[in-house]
Design an enzyme around this catalytic site. Structure first.
Site, PDB file in Angstrom:
ATOM      1  NE  ARG A  31      -4.150   1.769   0.685  1.00  0.00           N
ATOM      2  CZ  ARG A  31      -5.159   1.940  -0.160  1.00  0.00           C
ATOM      3  NH1 ARG A  31      -5.162   1.347  -1.345  1.00  0.00           N
ATOM      4  NH2 ARG A  31      -6.184   2.696   0.159  1.00  0.00           N
TER       5      ARG A  31
ATOM      6  CB  THR B 289      -8.613  -1.181  -8.548  1.00  0.00           C
ATOM      7  OG1 THR B 289      -8.631   0.082  -7.882  1.00  0.00           O
ATOM      8  CG2 THR B 289      -7.983  -2.196  -7.636  1.00  0.00           C
TER       9      THR B 289
ATOM     10  CD  GLU C 205      -8.934   5.918  -5.104  1.00  0.00           C
ATOM     11  OE1 GLU C 205      -9.096   4.708  -5.010  1.00  0.00           O
ATOM     12  OE2 GLU C 205      -9.849   6.715  -4.903  1.00  0.00           O
TER      13      GLU C 205
ATOM     14  CD  GLU D  17      -4.470   3.828  -3.634  1.00  0.00           C
ATOM     15  OE1 GLU D  17      -5.647   3.527  -3.424  1.00  0.00           O
ATOM     16  OE2 GLU D  17      -3.887   3.605  -4.726  1.00  0.00           O
TER      17      GLU D  17
ATOM     18  CG  ASP E 106      -8.471   5.141  -1.093  1.00  0.00           C
ATOM     19  OD1 ASP E 106      -9.378   5.690  -1.744  1.00  0.00           O
ATOM     20  OD2 ASP E 106      -8.042   4.006  -1.366  1.00  0.00           O
TER      21      ASP E 106
ATOM     22  CB  SER F 194      -7.183  -0.368   1.099  1.00  0.00           C
ATOM     23  OG  SER F 194      -7.597  -1.066  -0.046  1.00  0.00           O
ATOM     24  CB  SER F 195     -12.481  -1.034  -0.084  1.00  0.00           C
ATOM     25  OG  SER F 195     -12.906   0.136   0.551  1.00  0.00           O
TER      26      SER F 195
ATOM     27  N   GLY G 294     -13.071  -1.890  -7.475  1.00  0.00           N
ATOM     28  CA  GLY G 294     -14.358  -1.206  -7.331  1.00  0.00           C
ATOM     29  C   GLY G 294     -14.500  -0.332  -6.103  1.00  0.00           C
ATOM     30  N   GLY G 295     -13.382   0.178  -5.547  1.00  0.00           N
ATOM     31  CA  GLY G 295     -13.497   1.031  -4.369  1.00  0.00           C
ATOM     32  C   GLY G 295     -14.180   0.268  -3.245  1.00  0.00           C
TER      33      GLY G 295
HETATM   34  N1  GLU Z   1      -8.052   2.766  -3.778  1.00  0.00           N
HETATM   35  C1  GLU Z   1      -9.144   1.886  -3.539  1.00  0.00           C
HETATM   36  C2  GLU Z   1      -8.931   1.069  -2.295  1.00  0.00           C
HETATM   37  O1  GLU Z   1      -7.850   0.768  -1.952  1.00  0.00           O
HETATM   38  C3  GLU Z   1      -9.385   0.969  -4.673  1.00  0.00           C
HETATM   39  C4  GLU Z   1      -9.902   1.714  -5.813  1.00  0.00           C
HETATM   40  C5  GLU Z   1     -10.909   0.976  -6.606  1.00  0.00           C
HETATM   41  O2  GLU Z   1     -10.932  -0.241  -6.610  1.00  0.00           O
HETATM   42  O3  GLU Z   1     -11.710   1.619  -7.240  1.00  0.00           O
HETATM   43  O4  GLU Z   1      -9.854   0.719  -1.661  1.00  0.00           O
END
Ligand code: GLU
Length: 636
Positions: free
Chosen positions: A127, A434, A454, A482, A485, A512-513, A534-535
């Site tokens: 990360r 991502t 990101e 990033e 986030d 993060s997710s 997908g965030g």
């Molecule tokens: N930066 C996001 C995260 O770490 C991922 C971004 C995404 O998948 O759209 O959760």
């Protein structure tokens, strides 16, 4: 959901249960029915486009990637004797060339590895980190902060992938970089997604800086699908890393030609000219030199007897998803005779409210556990989860919206003195952010890897700098955003009044997710490896697929294809994919949920049939999911 002919014929190891079955399965029966997905239409085939694949069940390795060239890079490395770690690193670098908008060496990610010989699962965590000069207020008042240099975190991919290759690979970093170097040097035919993701207007991320606009919008229009695309500066950057190792990325070493650090430090000073009042970043050479990848233990939970291993902090993925699974376990999700089953109103109702509860806890208690005391044990404690999940009552919608609980009472590790609050959601671009890919090798080693910069195109700026003569020295890779986030303004914990868990701190990793995940049999054998971009919806994509596999007993491809739902906050707005029964949608509406049509995630996966030793891949048509299995069928 009715199973389609495609999904039935595409999957030999039809369900998790089948994959665990004790009855012998004839080794060759039905092999020819496992289709490999080749999403690149004939119209885009041109120089550099890999052939289409028609596959079988496999024993020598499988790659599942959201891009056909990335899949090919991984397959080639497996064929050359590389293991899953080698192939995964090759894929990550190749995707930097062919899917540059989603991930690359300008960013970071989570590479979950299962080593078959040791039966050990861990994560190489790369990360991005905030620079030492970062502050909780650094985004305040900055226009379009996700497109400014201030959003750039210290990139992690190069350090972590080099570490992984050195410790667990069979080939050298220089070896596994070769497919990516070839793609960047000789080019590839732009895939439909590569092309359609590009915007060339004044506000487009892919046109945020002159050099990025020139690359993606030559002549002012997006690179068309099928056009040959090269990235010579990126090929040079990869060659520098191949020749000199990861230090060439993190340290200025002019004697070796290593000037990448200058490209990053200068690039992240970007102050977006389109938005006056922008702000560059504070990253220094010392920040780059000090970057450390970390080996982390996954979050481990159980669901209906299976063991689930998911991503630990700094991700919220594992804690949030396993909390949801534990809240859902008391409902007979798979039983249509009781009104549940796939896509029923009851099933969607309890899923939606489990998401709302878990995301309320996520907002308060999750962040970088190296900096803040995430009460991980408390969040998953059976008594705490039981109390929280009691609010889920089929046939009703939780009202008012759920608030975060206080898991600290159940956290034997004890919360530290400064519990914090996190409220911001990631800034993400639609459908381009991502990437997720999975590899299994012939030894049974598994890698499930989510990698990101990101938002789509990150800050829309290449690493690079102006030479003395005024020309631009590009390093050919996009810098991440990033750090958005993090909470982009300071927040306060409602329980303690102290600063938010996910507020910016120097050297901290943003929450993060991302949620690379593996499912293990009750006796501890790996069965499935998967994940998604997908965030914040990542967590729900992985949840949907987990329920499809375990409760609905779908085959792997069917579990990926099936429509998904997602709520990433405490409100009642469900993002929903087309394909659910209208009666279910009507029933949800009557309960007070609002439904917004969406496309959610891009899941790549492999499943292992432990009885037969066969390996199967599944990939997502929502992007350009591609599976290649080995050995390749003759003539392919
Ligand atoms: N930066 C996001 C995260 O770490 C991922 C971004 C995404 O998948 O759209 O959760």
């Amino acid at each position: 959901m009715a199973r389609t002919a495609h999904t039935l014929t595409a999957i030999r190891c039809a369900t998790l249960i089948a994959c665990m079955a004790m009855a012998p399965v004839h080794a060759d029966e039905g092999d020819e029915t496992l289709g490999v997905i080749s999403p690149v239409p004939a119209s885009t085939k041109g120089k550099g486009t890999p052939p289409s694949w028609a596959g079988k069940a496999f024993r020598q390795g499988v790659v599942s990637v959201a891009n056909p060239y990335g899949a090919e890079a991984g397959a080639q490395v497996l064929e050359r004797g590389g293991n899953a770690i080698d192939a995964a690193v090759a894929i990550a670098y190749a995707l930097n060339v062919v899917e540059p908008q989603s991930a690359g060496i300008g960013g970071g990610g989570f590479m979950m590895i299962h080593l078959a010989a040791e039966n050990r699962t861990f994560v190489v965590e790369t990360r991005e980190k905030a620079p030492a000069g970062a502050t909780p207020t650094m985004f305040v008042g900055v226009p379009n902060s996700s497109l400014q240099g201030v959003a750039v975190g210290v990139p992690g991919m190069v350090r972590g992938t080099a570490m992984a290759i050195e410790q667990w690979g069979r080939l050298s970093l220089a070896d596994v970089l070769q497919p990516a170097i070839r793609l960047a040097d000789q080019g590839f035919a732009a895939t439909p997604r590569f092309s359609s993701s590009i915007g060339c207007g004044a506000t487009a991320r892919s046109a945020n800086s002159p050099e990025v606009k020139d690359y993606f919008c030559p002549g002012g229009a997006p690179v068309p699908a099928g056009a040959l695309v090269t990235n010579k500066p990126l090929a040079d950057t990869f060659r520098l890393i191949a020749a000199n190792g990861p230090d060439c990325f993190y340290k200025l070493m002019p004697e070796k030609g290593c000037d990448i650090a200058t490209g990053i430090v200068e690039g992240q000073k970007f102050n977006r000219p389109q938005a006056p009042g922008g702000k560059g970043g504070s990253m220094s050479y010392a920040d780059l030199e000090n970057y450390n990848a970390v080996i982390r233990e996954p979050i481990v939970g159980t669901y209906r007897g299976y063991t689930i291993k998911s991503m630990s902090p700094p991700s919220s993925g594992g804690l949030t998803m396993i909390q949801m699974l534990k809240m859902l376990e008391r409902f007979p999700i798979g039983d249509a005779s009781l009104g549940y089953g796939f896509g029923s109103a009851k099933t969607l109702n309890v899923m939606a409210d489990a998401m709302r509860i878990a995301f309320s806890d996520r907002a308060v208690w999750m962040g970088d556990a190296d900096f803040v005391p995430v009460p991980a044990k408390g969040l998953l404690h059976p008594t705490y989860v039981g109390q929280r999940g009691a609010a889920i009552v089929p046939g009703t919608r939780i009202f008012p919206n759920p608030a975060a609980g206080d898991p600290r009472l159940y956290d034997s590790a004890k919360a530290g003195p400064s519990p914090r609050l996190a409220v911001a959601e990631p800034v993400t671009g639609p459908g381009e952010t991502t990437t997720h890919f999975v590899v299994v090798d012939k030894w049974g080693n598994l890698v499930t890897y989510t990698n990101t910069i990101e938002s789509g195109y990150g800050i829309g700026v290449f690493a690079g700098y102006k030479r003395a003569d005024g020309s631009f020295r590009s390093h050919g890779f996009l810098l991440n955003n990033e750090l958005t986030d993090f909470n982009t303004a300071p927040t306060t914990n409602p329980y303690t009044g102290s600063p938010g868990f996910n507020d910016v701190q120097p050297n901290k990793r943003p929450r993060s997710s991302m949620n690379p995940t593996m499912i293990f049999s009750p006796d501890g054998q790996p069965l499935v490896a998967y994940g998604s971009p997908g965030g914040a919806t990542i967590i729900n994509s992985v949840l949907n697929v987990t329920l499809n596999l375990i409760d609905h007993k779908m085959g792997l491809q069917e579990a990926i294809d099936a429509p998904r739902i997602s709520i990433t906050g405490t409100g009642s707005g469900i993002a929903i994919e087309p394909g659910f029964p209208q009666a279910s949608l009507d029933a949800l509406g009557a309960l007070g949920y609002t439904l917004t049509p969406s496309e959610i995630g891009s899941v790549q996966a492999v499943i292992l049939d432990r009885q037969t030793g066969k390996q199967y891949g599944g990939a997502d048509k929502r992007r350009e999911g591609t599976v290649i299995g080995l050995p390749r069928p003759q003539g392919k």
